[in-house]
Design an enzyme around this catalytic site. Structure first.
Site, mmCIF file in Angstrom:
data_model
loop_
_atom_site.group_PDB
_atom_site.id
_atom_site.type_symbol
_atom_site.label_atom_id
_atom_site.label_comp_id
_atom_site.label_asym_id
_atom_site.label_seq_id
_atom_site.Cartn_x
_atom_site.Cartn_y
_atom_site.Cartn_z
ATOM 1 N N CYS A 68 0.900 -1.162 0.000
ATOM 2 C CA CYS A 68 0.000 0.000 0.000
ATOM 3 C C CYS A 68 0.926 1.196 0.000
ATOM 4 C CB CYS A 68 -0.926 0.015 1.212
ATOM 5 S SG CYS A 68 -1.909 1.534 1.304
ATOM 6 N N CYS B 164 -0.639 4.297 2.409
ATOM 7 C CA CYS B 164 -0.699 4.144 3.869
ATOM 8 C C CYS B 164 -0.420 2.697 4.235
ATOM 9 C CB CYS B 164 -2.005 4.685 4.455
ATOM 10 S SG CYS B 164 -3.516 4.140 3.645
ATOM 11 N N SER B 165 -1.427 1.923 4.543
ATOM 12 C CA SER B 165 -1.169 0.564 5.022
ATOM 13 C C SER B 165 -2.393 -0.318 4.818
ATOM 14 C CB SER B 165 -0.799 0.609 6.498
ATOM 15 O OG SER B 165 -1.804 1.331 7.195
ATOM 16 N N CYS B 166 -3.135 -0.079 3.739
ATOM 17 C CA CYS B 166 -4.312 -0.891 3.469
ATOM 18 C C CYS B 166 -3.872 -2.352 3.335
ATOM 19 C CB CYS B 166 -5.003 -0.416 2.192
ATOM 20 S SG CYS B 166 -5.582 1.292 2.338
#
Lengths: 108, 250
Positions: B151, B154-156
């Protein structure tokens, strides 16, 4: 399979990481913001915080997470820095004045 | 490209820097509590240490605590629900869920086809649906193509199938380099791709999360799903690793 497959080592390094995560998921489920809005806020906070140096994905990641959450709460008119600072001061006072062996509570 | 979005939004929202700087400073503070995040029950003097300043939670921990108190007072959150969410991710949800799907896909061609065609339906039917309204897409490794998930913004991540992402998945380094130089990143994870294998990188979003279906290790014919699942690592379902070899089945 749950007996044999590896368990996650430690999903959260710090209790406050878990608390910040849970707050965000819960507020989303309560409809305070969409998950897309949240992801946008988190991406922005990560990009901003990353300017000072590469983030390693640990404490600094949740620092950005917390900044993003506060941003969303401020934009939603829920709470702002003044109220948060005052509450932090109240908790600090409670921690410093609670007698030996007693749980720390506000106003008690 | 999404990269340009990163630059423009960070310029627009540079007002964030003030609060970020506060938080970064706070990182030097140390968390002194122990165990579960039930901070209300902390006993500040349990550590036989008479300096109360050392027993204070760190600045960000106090900040989260303050937010919780404010939101409870405003009636916006239910503290029991917060504990339930943490328990869920600490105890129940993790890579073992994804590993179960992968193992079943290896053993059941119909299930594999369904997973690759409409993962949302399969996952929902099995009770592993997402809480953020996201879609899950399963991508299959083949001798020609190795899939890697990142991602960049961000951090999906497919939480309901893999739990909370590891620190490296959230790091700037991985997020920046996975797209730019996937083969080099894979090599650092100990995955060397054959000459003819293409590395394909999937950039997750808030709406779409990817899960890699790794190739079944050789010599695993006849293993049941539980044994197969024990070969499926978290990293192999991100694409940053390979399943364990046959001899290590539980």
């Amino acid at each position: 399979m749950s007996q044999t497959a590896p368990r996650p080592e430690q999903p959260f390094e710090q209790p406050w990481h878990a608390a910040a995560f849970a707050l965000t998921v819960h507020l989303h489920e309560r409809g305070l913001f969409s998950w897309t809005e949240w992801a946008d806020s988190l991406a922005t906070a990560l990009a901003d915080n990353g300017k000072a140096g590469n983030l390693d994905g640990g404490d600094d990641y949740y620092t950005a997470w917390l900044a993003a959450l506060q941003r969303r709460l401020a934009e939603g008119g829920v709470t702002g820095e003044d109220e948060i600072s005052a509450m932090m001061a109240a908790w600090t006072e409670a921690y410093l004045t609670t007698p030996h062996g007693h749980p720390v509570t506000l106003g008690g | 490209m999404r990269k340009t979005v990163t630059v423009s939004t960070s310029q627009i929202f540079c007002i964030l820097i003030r609060s970020s700087a506060t938080c970064i400073r706070a990182n030097t503070g140390r968390w002194t509590g122990a165990g579960k995040p039930a901070q209300d029950n902390a006993m500040p003097h349990d550590h036989h240490d008479d300096n109360p300043h050392r027993l204070l939670p760190s600045e960000p921990a106090l900040r989260v605590k303050a937010l919780e108190t404010i939101l409870v007072e405003k009636g916006l959150i239910d503290p029991a629900a917060l504990d339930a969410i943490i328990d869920l991710y600490e105890r129940d949800i993790g890579p073992q869920i994804g590993a179960g799907l992968v193992a079943r896909a290896w053993n059941d061609p119909e299930f594999r086809a369904a997973l690759l065609t409409d993962a949302d339906r399969v996952i929902t039917e099995l009770g592993h649906g997402g809480r953020q309204g996201e879609h899950v897409v399963v991508v299959e490794n083949t001798p020609d193509t190795h899939n890697l998930v990142v991602c960049t913004l961000c951090s999906c991540y497919p939480w309901p199938l893999l739990g909370i992402p590891p620190g490296w998945y959230k790091s700037d380094s991985y997020r920046a380099r996975a797209v730019r130089e996937p083969r080099a990143v894979l090599a650092e994870f100990g995955v060397t791709l054959a000459e003819g294998t293409t590395a394909r990188v999937w950039d997750s979003t808030a709406e779409i999360r990817y899960l890699v279906l790794p190739m079944r290790p050789e010599g695993t014919e006849g293993l049941d799903e539980a044994a197969l699942a024990s070969l499926v690592t978290r990293d192999s379902m991100i694409g940053a690793g390979l399943p364990r070899s046959a001899g290590t089945a539980a």
